[in-house]
Design an enzyme around this catalytic site. Structure first.
Site, short mmCIF file in Angstrom:
data_model
loop_
_atom_site.label_atom_id
_atom_site.label_comp_id
_atom_site.label_asym_id
_atom_site.label_seq_id
_atom_site.Cartn_x
_atom_site.Cartn_y
_atom_site.Cartn_z
N SER A 220 0.85 -1.19 0.00
CA SER A 220 0.00 0.00 0.00
C SER A 220 0.88 1.23 0.00
O SER A 220 1.90 1.29 0.69
CB SER A 220 -0.94 -0.01 1.21
OG SER A 220 -0.22 0.10 2.41
N GLY A 222 -0.25 4.68 0.24
CA GLY A 222 -0.97 5.90 0.60
C GLY A 222 -1.74 6.45 -0.60
O GLY A 222 -2.41 5.71 -1.31
N GLY A 225 -1.90 4.80 -4.04
CA GLY A 225 -2.67 3.58 -4.30
C GLY A 225 -2.00 2.33 -3.76
O GLY A 225 -1.46 2.33 -2.65
N GLY A 251 -5.08 1.15 5.54
CA GLY A 251 -4.37 -0.06 5.11
C GLY A 251 -5.10 -1.32 5.55
O GLY A 251 -5.10 -2.34 4.85
N ASP A 252 -5.73 -1.25 6.72
CA ASP A 252 -6.47 -2.41 7.23
C ASP A 252 -7.71 -2.65 6.37
O ASP A 252 -8.06 -3.79 6.05
CB ASP A 252 -6.88 -2.18 8.69
CG ASP A 252 -5.70 -1.71 9.52
OD1 ASP A 252 -4.57 -2.13 9.21
OD2 ASP A 252 -5.90 -0.92 10.47
N1 ATP Z 1 -4.51 10.30 0.87
C1 ATP Z 1 -5.07 9.23 0.27
N2 ATP Z 1 -5.83 9.38 -0.83
C2 ATP Z 1 -6.40 8.31 -1.43
N3 ATP Z 1 -6.28 7.04 -0.99
C3 ATP Z 1 -5.53 6.84 0.09
C4 ATP Z 1 -4.88 7.92 0.79
N4 ATP Z 1 -4.21 7.39 1.85
C5 ATP Z 1 -4.45 6.06 1.80
N5 ATP Z 1 -5.22 5.73 0.75
C6 ATP Z 1 -5.72 4.39 0.39
O1 ATP Z 1 -5.60 3.53 1.52
C7 ATP Z 1 -4.67 2.48 1.26
C8 ATP Z 1 -3.81 2.23 2.48
O2 ATP Z 1 -3.08 3.38 2.81
P1 ATP Z 1 -1.62 3.35 3.46
O3 ATP Z 1 -0.62 2.91 2.47
O4 ATP Z 1 -1.43 4.69 4.10
O5 ATP Z 1 -1.79 2.17 4.53
P2 ATP Z 1 -1.18 1.95 5.98
O6 ATP Z 1 0.04 2.80 6.18
O7 ATP Z 1 -1.04 0.49 6.14
O8 ATP Z 1 -2.37 2.49 6.88
P3 ATP Z 1 -2.81 2.08 8.38
O9 ATP Z 1 -1.59 1.49 9.03
O10 ATP Z 1 -3.26 3.36 9.01
O11 ATP Z 1 -3.93 1.12 8.22
C9 ATP Z 1 -3.85 2.94 0.04
O12 ATP Z 1 -3.38 1.81 -0.68
C10 ATP Z 1 -4.88 3.76 -0.72
O13 ATP Z 1 -5.70 2.90 -1.47
O1 F1X Z 2 1.25 0.26 16.67
P1 F1X Z 2 0.74 -0.57 15.50
O2 F1X Z 2 0.30 -1.94 15.94
O3 F1X Z 2 1.68 -0.60 14.35
O4 F1X Z 2 -0.54 0.18 14.93
C1 F1X Z 2 -1.68 0.33 15.73
C2 F1X Z 2 -2.65 1.23 15.03
O5 F1X Z 2 -2.09 2.52 14.75
O6 F1X Z 2 -3.00 0.64 13.78
C3 F1X Z 2 -4.38 0.82 13.50
C4 F1X Z 2 -4.53 1.51 12.18
O7 F1X Z 2 -3.98 0.75 11.17
C5 F1X Z 2 -4.95 1.60 14.66
O8 F1X Z 2 -6.24 1.12 14.97
C6 F1X Z 2 -3.97 1.37 15.78
O9 F1X Z 2 -3.97 2.42 16.73
#
Ligand code: ATP
Ligand code: F1X
Length: 313
Positions: A220, A222, A225, A251-252
Site C-alpha cells: 500500500s 498511501g 494507491g 491499510g487495514d
Molecule cells: N490520501 C489518500 N488518498 C487516497 N487514498 C488513500 C490515501 N491514503 C491512503 N489511501 C488508500 O488507503 C490504502 C492504504 O493506505 P496506506 O498505504 O497509508 O496504509 P497503511 O500505512 O497500512 O495504513 P494504516 O496502518 O493506518 O492502516 C492505500 O493503498 C490507498 O488505497
Molecule cells: O502500533 P501498531 O500496531 O503498528 O498500529 C496500531 C494502530 O495505529 O494501527 C491501526 C490503524 O492501522 C490503529 O487502529 C492502531 O492504533
C-alpha cells in the site's frame, strides 16, 4: 471465516483539532473512540461488509475491558485472552486538511505464558479459518523467534497466512512462507533496505519479498494507491479521495477488502482499493460498510511505468 490476530490491540481515541500547535492548549472538535489495532480493524471491516471473521486479542486492565465492550458493541466475534498488563490507548489528532498525527503506546508486556496462550488460541481457531491474518506491531515481550515460530506452526498446519507488520516481524512472516504480506511504503522500504522513490523501486522490493518466501505482496502506497505482485503478474491501482478525513486504518480496510474478494487478481485489488479509499473518507478509524464503497473511481493498470515517481511520504 477469516481469523485475525492482533497481538498489540488498542482503544483508539481520535480527536479533531483545527490545527496542531505545539505547546498550546488545543480544544478538540469531534471525538471518536474505536476498538483498535490492525487485525481488529480488518475484522471490523469484514463484519461491516457481511464477511465472517473472528478476532483474537490479548486484553487486560480497564482499557482491555473497554476494548472487549467496544468489540461486543460492534458485534465482532472474538477470542479475548486475559493478560496481566493494561491494553494500550492510541491517540489520533486529525486536522481539517486530512493531516493525521498519531501517538501509539508501546503496549503491555506479553509474558511467555501469555504469548503461548494467545498462540494456542490462534492455532485452535486456525483449523476452521480460510485465512489467518496477523497484523500490527509486536508488543513488548515475545521475541522475534517466538513470533516466527507461531508463523511457522500456522503454515505447517496448512493455514493460509497473511502478515501485515513491520521490521523483523514482517520478515519473519515472509521467511515462514506467508501466502500474503501487506507492507506500506515505509515498511517495504525497511524490508528492502532501500529508499523507494519510483514505482520500479517498489516492484523490485516486492520481488525481493517474494524471493525471500512471501506468496503475494500487496504494497500500500498511501495516496499513490497500491501495487499487487503475485504469481500471475503485477497490477497497480489507485482510488482518488476528494476529501481525505482520516487515513488511520486505511491499510487495514484495503487488506480486508482484498481478502473479502478472494485475495488475488484485479477484482480483489479493485475491492481493496475501494475499501481503502472509503476508510480515508471516514473519521477516526471507522471502517467502511457497503454504502460507503464506490468501485467506479478505482483505476487499475497492468503495465505500470517503473520510472513513475512516487509522491512524497
Ligand atoms: N490520501 C489518500 N488518498 C487516497 N487514498 C488513500 C490515501 N491514503 C491512503 N489511501 C488508500 O488507503 C490504502 C492504504 O493506505 P496506506 O498505504 O497509508 O496504509 P497503511 O500505512 O497500512 O495504513 P494504516 O496502518 O493506518 O492502516 C492505500 O493503498 C490507498 O488505497
Ligand atoms: O502500533 P501498531 O500496531 O503498528 O498500529 C496500531 C494502530 O495505529 O494501527 C491501526 C490503524 O492501522 C490503529 O487502529 C492502531 O492504533
Amino acid at each position: 471465516m477469516i481469523l485475525t490476530v492482533t497481538l498489540n490491540p488498542s482503544v483508539d481515541r481520535a480527536l479533531e483539532v483545527d490545527a496542531l500547535v505545539r505547546g498550546e492548549v488545543l480544544r478538540a472538535g469531534d471525538s471518536h473512540i474505536d476498538p483498535g489495532g490492525k487485525g481488529v480493524n480488518v475484522s471490523r471491516a469484514l463484519l461491516a461488509n457481511g464477511v465472517r471473521s473472528t478476532a483474537v486479542v490479548p486484553a487486560g486492565g480497564a482499557e482491555g475491558e473497554q476494548l472487549v465492550d467496544l468489540l461486543k458493541g460492534e458485534g465482532v466475534d472474538m477470542v479475548a485472552v486475559p493478560i496481566v498488563g493494561r491494553t494500550r490507548s492510541n491517540i489520533t489528532l486529525a486536522e481539517p486538511d486530512g493531516t493525521v498525527t498519531k501517538i501509539n503506546e508501546a503496549g503491555p508486556v506479553l509474558s511467555p505464558a501469555e504469548f503461548a496462550e494467545v498462540s494456542d488460541a490462534v492455532l485452535a481457531a486456525a483449523s476452521s479459518a480460510d485465512w489467518v491474518v496477523i497484523c500490527g506491531s509486536l508488543p513488548p515481550g515475545p521475541s522475534v523467534p517466538a513470533f516466527a515460530a507461531l508463523c511457522e506452526r500456522l503454515v505447517a498446519a496448512g493455514a493460509r497466512l497473511a502478515v501485515d507488520s513491520s521490521g523483523p516481524a514482517l520478515l519473519a512472516g515472509v521467511s515462514a512462507g506467508a501466502a500474503l504480506v501487506k507492507p506500506n511504503r515505509e515498511e517495504l522500504a525497511e524490508a528492502a533496505g532501500a529508499e523507494l522513490c519510483t514505482l520500479g523501486d517498489v516492484l523490485d522490493a516486492c520481488a525481493r519479498l517474494r524471493k525471500a518466501g512471501a506468496g503475494t505482496v500487496l504494497a500500500s502506497l498511501g495516496a499513490d494507491g497500491a501495487v499487487l505482485v503475485e504469481e500471475s503478474g503485477v497490477l497497480i491501482g489507485r482510488s482518488p479521495v476528494t476529501v481525505p478525513r482520516s487515513t488511520v486504518g486505511a491499510g487495514d480496510a484495503l487488506l480486508a477488502g482484498f481478502l473479502a474478494a478472494g485475495a488475488r487478481g484485479e477484482a480483489a485489488l479493485i475491492e481493496g482499493l475501494a475499501w481503502g479509499a472509503a476508510a480515508v473518507s471516514l473519521p477516526g478509524s471507522r471502517m467502511p460498510g457497503p454504502h460507503d464503497l464506490d468501485r467506479t473511481t478505482v483505476r487499475v493498470e497492468s503495465r505500470p511505468d517503473p520510472s513513475r515517481p512516487l509522491g512524497r511520504d
